[in-house]
Design a protein around this motif. Structure first.
Motif, PDB file in Angstrom:
ATOM      1  N   PRO A  46      -9.986 -15.738  38.674  1.00 10.16           N
ATOM      2  CA  PRO A  46      -9.283 -17.006  38.483  1.00 10.16           C
ATOM      3  C   PRO A  46     -10.215 -18.179  38.184  1.00 10.16           C
ATOM      4  CG  PRO A  46      -9.293 -16.382  40.804  1.00 10.16           C
ATOM      5  CD  PRO A  46      -9.812 -15.213  40.041  1.00 10.16           C
ATOM      6  N   ASP A  47     -11.506 -18.036  38.485  1.00  6.77           N
ATOM      7  CA  ASP A  47     -12.452 -19.127  38.215  1.00  6.77           C
ATOM      8  C   ASP A  47     -13.319 -18.845  36.986  1.00  6.77           C
ATOM      9  OD1 ASP A  47     -13.896 -17.049  39.259  1.00  6.77           O
ATOM     10  OD2 ASP A  47     -15.032 -18.253  40.711  1.00  6.77           O
ATOM     11  N   SER A  48     -12.946 -17.843  36.187  1.00  3.97           N
ATOM     12  CA  SER A  48     -13.754 -17.471  35.027  1.00  3.97           C
ATOM     13  C   SER A  48     -13.762 -18.579  33.982  1.00  3.97           C
ATOM     14  CB  SER A  48     -13.229 -16.171  34.411  1.00  3.97           C
ATOM     15  OG  SER A  48     -11.858 -16.296  34.060  1.00  3.97           O
ATOM     16  N   THR A  49     -14.873 -18.673  33.253  1.00  2.00           N
ATOM     17  CA  THR A  49     -15.023 -19.684  32.210  1.00  2.00           C
ATOM     18  C   THR A  49     -15.164 -19.004  30.849  1.00  2.00           C
ATOM     19  OG1 THR A  49     -17.413 -19.714  32.582  1.00  2.00           O
ATOM     20  CG2 THR A  49     -16.102 -21.331  33.804  1.00  2.00           C
ATOM     21  N   THR A  50     -15.391 -19.794  29.818  1.00  2.00           N
ATOM     22  CA  THR A  50     -15.532 -19.253  28.464  1.00  2.00           C
ATOM     23  C   THR A  50     -16.668 -18.224  28.431  1.00  2.00           C
ATOM     24  OG1 THR A  50     -14.766 -21.343  27.547  1.00  2.00           O
ATOM     25  CG2 THR A  50     -15.914 -19.861  26.055  1.00  2.00           C
ATOM     26  N   ARG A  51     -16.378 -17.051  27.828  1.00  2.00           N
ATOM     27  CA  ARG A  51     -17.350 -15.957  27.903  1.00  2.00           C
ATOM     28  C   ARG A  51     -17.015 -14.886  26.874  1.00  2.00           C
ATOM     29  NH1 ARG A  51     -13.110 -15.279  30.869  1.00  2.00           N
ATOM     30  NH2 ARG A  51     -12.410 -13.295  31.694  1.00  2.00           N
ATOM     31  N   LEU A  52     -17.937 -13.958  26.701  1.00  2.00           N
ATOM     32  CA  LEU A  52     -17.720 -12.771  25.875  1.00  2.00           C
ATOM     33  C   LEU A  52     -17.119 -11.691  26.759  1.00  2.00           C
ATOM     34  CD1 LEU A  52     -18.238 -11.365  23.074  1.00  2.00           C
ATOM     35  CD2 LEU A  52     -20.397 -10.567  24.045  1.00  2.00           C
ATOM     36  N   ILE A  53     -16.018 -11.083  26.317  1.00  2.00           N
ATOM     37  CA  ILE A  53     -15.363 -10.046  27.128  1.00  2.00           C
ATOM     38  C   ILE A  53     -15.123  -8.797  26.273  1.00  2.00           C
ATOM     39  CG2 ILE A  53     -14.259 -11.691  28.704  1.00  2.00           C
ATOM     40  CD1 ILE A  53     -12.108  -9.968  26.171  1.00  2.00           C
ATOM     41  N   THR A  54     -14.860  -7.686  26.964  1.00  2.00           N
ATOM     42  CA  THR A  54     -14.476  -6.437  26.295  1.00  2.00           C
ATOM     43  C   THR A  54     -12.958  -6.329  26.324  1.00  2.00           C
ATOM     44  OG1 THR A  54     -16.527  -5.336  26.939  1.00  2.00           O
ATOM     45  CG2 THR A  54     -14.667  -3.930  26.332  1.00  2.00           C
ATOM     46  N   LEU A  55     -12.364  -6.061  25.177  1.00  2.00           N
ATOM     47  CA  LEU A  55     -10.908  -6.008  25.084  1.00  2.00           C
ATOM     48  C   LEU A  55     -10.350  -4.748  25.738  1.00  2.00           C
ATOM     49  CD1 LEU A  55     -10.420  -7.202  21.390  1.00  2.00           C
ATOM     50  CD2 LEU A  55     -10.031  -8.521  23.478  1.00  2.00           C
ATOM     51  N   PRO A  63     -25.128 -15.119  17.150  1.00  2.00           N
ATOM     52  CA  PRO A  63     -25.946 -13.978  17.608  1.00  2.00           C
ATOM     53  C   PRO A  63     -25.669 -13.695  19.087  1.00  2.00           C
ATOM     54  CG  PRO A  63     -27.276 -15.503  16.335  1.00  2.00           C
ATOM     55  CD  PRO A  63     -25.958 -16.182  16.548  1.00  2.00           C
ATOM     56  N   GLU A  64     -25.614 -12.431  19.427  1.00  2.00           N
ATOM     57  CA  GLU A  64     -25.221 -12.065  20.789  1.00  2.00           C
ATOM     58  C   GLU A  64     -26.125 -12.700  21.849  1.00  2.00           C
ATOM     59  OE1 GLU A  64     -24.019  -8.100  23.393  1.00  2.00           O
ATOM     60  OE2 GLU A  64     -24.331  -7.961  21.217  1.00  2.00           O
ATOM     61  N   GLU A  65     -27.419 -12.838  21.536  1.00  2.00           N
ATOM     62  CA  GLU A  65     -28.331 -13.399  22.539  1.00  2.00           C
ATOM     63  C   GLU A  65     -28.076 -14.895  22.778  1.00  2.00           C
ATOM     64  OE1 GLU A  65     -30.592 -13.224  18.551  1.00  2.00           O
ATOM     65  OE2 GLU A  65     -29.171 -11.987  19.702  1.00  2.00           O
ATOM     66  N   ASP A  66     -27.294 -15.524  21.885  1.00  2.00           N
ATOM     67  CA  ASP A  66     -27.015 -16.959  22.030  1.00  2.00           C
ATOM     68  C   ASP A  66     -25.631 -17.240  22.614  1.00  2.00           C
ATOM     69  OD1 ASP A  66     -29.490 -17.470  20.914  1.00  2.00           O
ATOM     70  OD2 ASP A  66     -28.692 -17.663  18.877  1.00  2.00           O
ATOM     71  N   ILE A  67     -24.861 -16.184  22.861  1.00  2.00           N
ATOM     72  CA  ILE A  67     -23.470 -16.393  23.248  1.00  2.00           C
ATOM     73  C   ILE A  67     -23.342 -17.106  24.592  1.00  2.00           C
ATOM     74  CG2 ILE A  67     -21.391 -15.165  24.014  1.00  2.00           C
ATOM     75  CD1 ILE A  67     -21.685 -13.301  21.705  1.00  2.00           C
ATOM     76  N   TYR A  68     -24.168 -16.760  25.550  1.00  2.00           N
ATOM     77  CA  TYR A  68     -24.057 -17.370  26.883  1.00  2.00           C
ATOM     78  C   TYR A  68     -24.192 -18.888  26.773  1.00  2.00           C
ATOM     79  CZ  TYR A  68     -24.845 -18.254  31.850  1.00  2.00           C
ATOM     80  OH  TYR A  68     -24.749 -18.738  33.132  1.00  2.00           O
ATOM     81  N   ASP A  69     -25.222 -19.344  26.068  1.00  2.00           N
ATOM     82  CA  ASP A  69     -25.420 -20.789  25.907  1.00  2.00           C
ATOM     83  C   ASP A  69     -24.287 -21.399  25.080  1.00  2.00           C
ATOM     84  OD1 ASP A  69     -27.753 -20.752  27.368  1.00  2.00           O
ATOM     85  OD2 ASP A  69     -29.061 -20.560  25.605  1.00  2.00           O
ATOM     86  N   TYR A  70     -23.839 -20.673  24.064  1.00  2.00           N
ATOM     87  CA  TYR A  70     -22.754 -21.175  23.224  1.00  2.00           C
ATOM     88  C   TYR A  70     -21.484 -21.415  24.055  1.00  2.00           C
ATOM     89  CZ  TYR A  70     -19.009 -21.319  19.782  1.00  2.00           C
ATOM     90  OH  TYR A  70     -17.900 -21.690  19.059  1.00  2.00           O
TER      91      TYR A  70
END
Length: 646
Positions: free
Chosen positions: A174-183, A131-138
């Motif tokens: 350059p310091d970005s971590t795992t995340r949801l992005i727009t293609l 679920p989108e609201e859980d992505i940050y924690d995931y």
């Protein structure tokens, strides 16, 4: 085969000081993939001896498939165990179900996990159903799992046309971590073929960040094919910039770029080695250097001076083979001798300086076309010229091309059959039943779903009918058109089966049936779906089998391009000029492929229609010849000879 580690250790710094990342080049992607797989296998074995886990960061897409194939082989044939391996995949589309055709979960299981002994709980792939609201924690938890495993030992990467690594698009920090992005729009366009249309490509994805990737102990970025050459040059030789995320790898102290020959062609040591060091000046390199100098200075060949050579890094050539006048005349004559209006050879003429031999005349020629329209798109003018000159021309359509037809075309043709049976008072019960079955399937069809057998058949027949129309327009009789329908292609998906012995045997049988004096084959390997590459491999392997046949001893092979790119002028060995009228005839032949007109289903990264790409490239080649001081033509189709008996 030299290992990846040995190649890295033997890099000549004198030749590569413009490269900001250690870069190794293999002859082809197969050889490179095997080397990378053995590097991974060595890590796994070393870690197993120490009773430790090997942590792998894995990529998807066509690039790493060869690596996974070799790892599976090592497991099945040499006992390589993956029980001590933990994996983390780079990315996944969002949202997407794990059983979707385009899901990276499905991809990894099909290509690797289902064929090895890795424990299921040691496999980690971003979840496209969160679920989108859980992505940050995931995403935070994904990072934590990597750290808990001890960090990634080897991270595999491919590279996109935008220079993205993972789905870290231009602008990624350059310091970005795992995340949801727009293609990025270009990324979505490149993925369109996998999803059967850009409109079906998810707009977002979950990806490891650049910072996550940079924490890996070792990074291996792979790139195959001419289509990756430009972005590889920018990534390896260019400055670090956020608009090309791959350039961040320059700051990693244990990264290797692994390329096949085609992907390396824009690097300075391959493209312009004379600017780096003394060269062994053979005829091929001299021609390449002179053409480069002309284009750099915007001068024709015969106007180049000693000073032009000396002031542009080519003093060594002048010293060894000069003066400029002698070099200019030699290269000018070589290029002039590539031009011929007689691609099948000119009878009763001295052929000493012609690219094709005059005898026998007429010849039997076979044009291999990977898709049903590559023949006319890439060498339609030459094909027409061969027919006009009286040669016996055959066309071999290697695949059905059935996945590249829109669904509404199927309905239109099925509707025609139904109307046809009514118009001629024929029994229409079967036709009506078939039409209803097709219509019902297409109405409920999901994006990317494999077509039913009936739909695939109709799509194949549409392409076949168009190919026949194009061939007939060029003057090729029906009995000389061969529809090979190679089995590797017939999956109904963009992903194809591996080349099989059956595919090669079909090719061998056709060659032995026709016994050609000339073979034309697609050397345009930038086709994003890989069909051209597989079709060419089938021809090469077939030629190995038949090379000692009597007829094969008098057979020449010419490679064409045009659908996706063109040969550089310095590479061309036969240049066939086209007049404005002949170019128009070629265009009309291409137009016979109506299902590919206006908007082909799989256009690739080039938004132009195929006839426009073809004409622009043909005109562009003619302009280069003109700019070099040779005759001016409307258009030119270029060919390179393949010597299969050497």
């Amino acid at each position: 085969m030299e290992s990846l580690e040995k190649k890295l250790n033997s890099i000549n710094k004198r030749l590569t000081y413009y490269e900001n990342i250690p870069t190794v080049i293999y002859k082809d992607s197969s050889e490179a993939s095997v080397a990378i797989a053995h590097e991974i296998a060595s890590l796994i074995k070393d870690k197993a001896k120490k009773n430790e886990h090997a942590v792998l960061g894995l990529a998807t897409g066509s690039t790493p498939v060869g690596v996974y194939d070799e790892l599976v082989r090592l497991h099945k044939e040499e006992g390589l165990s993956f029980k001590n391996v933990i994996t983390f995949n780079l990315d996944e589309y969002y949202p997407i179900q794990p059983d979707s055709l385009q899901s990276y979960v499905r991809f990894m299981h099909e290509h690797l996990f289902d064929s090895i002994d890795i424990p299921e709980n040691q496999v980690h792939i971003p979840d496209g159903t969160i679920p989108e609201e859980d992505i940050y924690d995931y995403c935070d938890q994904y990072e934590a799992k990597i750290e808990e495993a001890g960090g990634i030992d080897i991270q595999l990467l491919g590279i996109g046309r935008t220079g993205h690594i993972g789905f870290n698009e231009p602008g990624s920090r350059p310091d970005s971590t795992t995340r949801l992005i727009t293609l990025d729009k270009i990324t979505r366009k490149d993925a369109a073929s996998d999803f059967f249309g850009e409109e079906y490509v998810p707009r977002r994805a979950i990806t490891m960040g650049v910072g996550t990737i940079m924490k890996s102990k070792k990074i291996i970025l792979m790139a195959w094919g001419e289509g990756k050459a430009n972005i590889i040059k920018e990534s390896v030789e260019g400055d670090i910039k956020e608009s090309i995320p791959a350039t961040y790898l320059q700051e990693h102290d244990n990264t290797a770029i692994v390329l096949d020959t085609a992907a390396s062609e824009k690097l300075m040591r391959i493209n312009t080695p004379w600017l780096l060091s003394s060269c062994k000046w053979d005829d091929e390199l001299v021609r390449k250097a002179v053409v480069w100098l002309c284009q750099k200075l915007d001068k024709p060949i015969l106007k180049l001076t000693d000073e032009n050579y000396n002031e542009n890094g080519m003093a060594d050539l002048i010293t060894k083979q000069g003066p400029a006048y002698s070099i200019n005349i030699k290269v000018f004559n070589e290029l002039q001798h590539t031009i011929t209006g007689w691609p099948g050879g000119k009878p009763n003429e001295d052929d000493k300086y012609r690219p094709e031999r005059r005898e026998p005349f007429p010849k039997r020629a076979i044009v291999f076309s990977p898709h049903p329209d590559d023949d006319v798109i890439s060498m339609g003018g030459t094909l027409i010229r061969l027919v006009d000159h009286g040669h016996e021309v055959h066309i071999a359509y290697q695949t059905s091309g059935n996945i590249a037809v829109f669904d509404d075309d199927v309905v239109r043709f099925a509707d025609f059959v139904l109307d046809y049976t009514e118009a001629f008072d024929m029994k229409e019960q079967k036709a009506e039943k078939l039409f209803r079955k097709i219509n019902d399937f297409l109405k409920s069809k999901k994006p990317g779903q494999v077509d039913s057998p009936e739909v695939k058949k109709i799509k194949g027949l549409i392409r076949r009918g168009e190919a026949k129309a194009g061939g007939r327009y060029c003057g090729v009789p029906d009995e000389n058109m061969h529809f090979m329908e190679m089995p590797f292609y017939e999956t109904g998906r963009v992903k194809k089966k591996p080349l099989s012995d059956e595919d090669i045997q079909i090719t061998v049988d056709l060659l032995r049936e026709v016994k050609p004096h000339q073979i034309y084959a697609a050397g345009d390997l930038s086709d994003p779906h890989g069909t051209h590459r597989v079709c060419l491999k089938a021809i090469f392997e077939a030629l190995e089998i038949v090379k000692n046949d009597d007829w094969a001893k008098d057979c020449w092979v010419w490679l064409y391009r045009g659908a996706w790119q063109e040969w550089d002028v310095n590479e061309i060995e036969m240049a066939v000029p086209l007049s404005p009228i002949e170019l128009k005839r070629k265009r009309r032949a291409i137009f016979k492929h109506q299902s590919q007109k206006d908007r082909p289903l799989f256009p690739g990264s080039d938004t132009r229609e195929f006839w426009q790409r073809s004409e622009d490239r043909n005109r562009g080649t003619a302009k280069v010849y003109d700019d070099l001081g040779l005759a001016e033509y409307e258009a030119i189709e270029g060919f390179v000879r393949y010597h299969f008996r050497d």
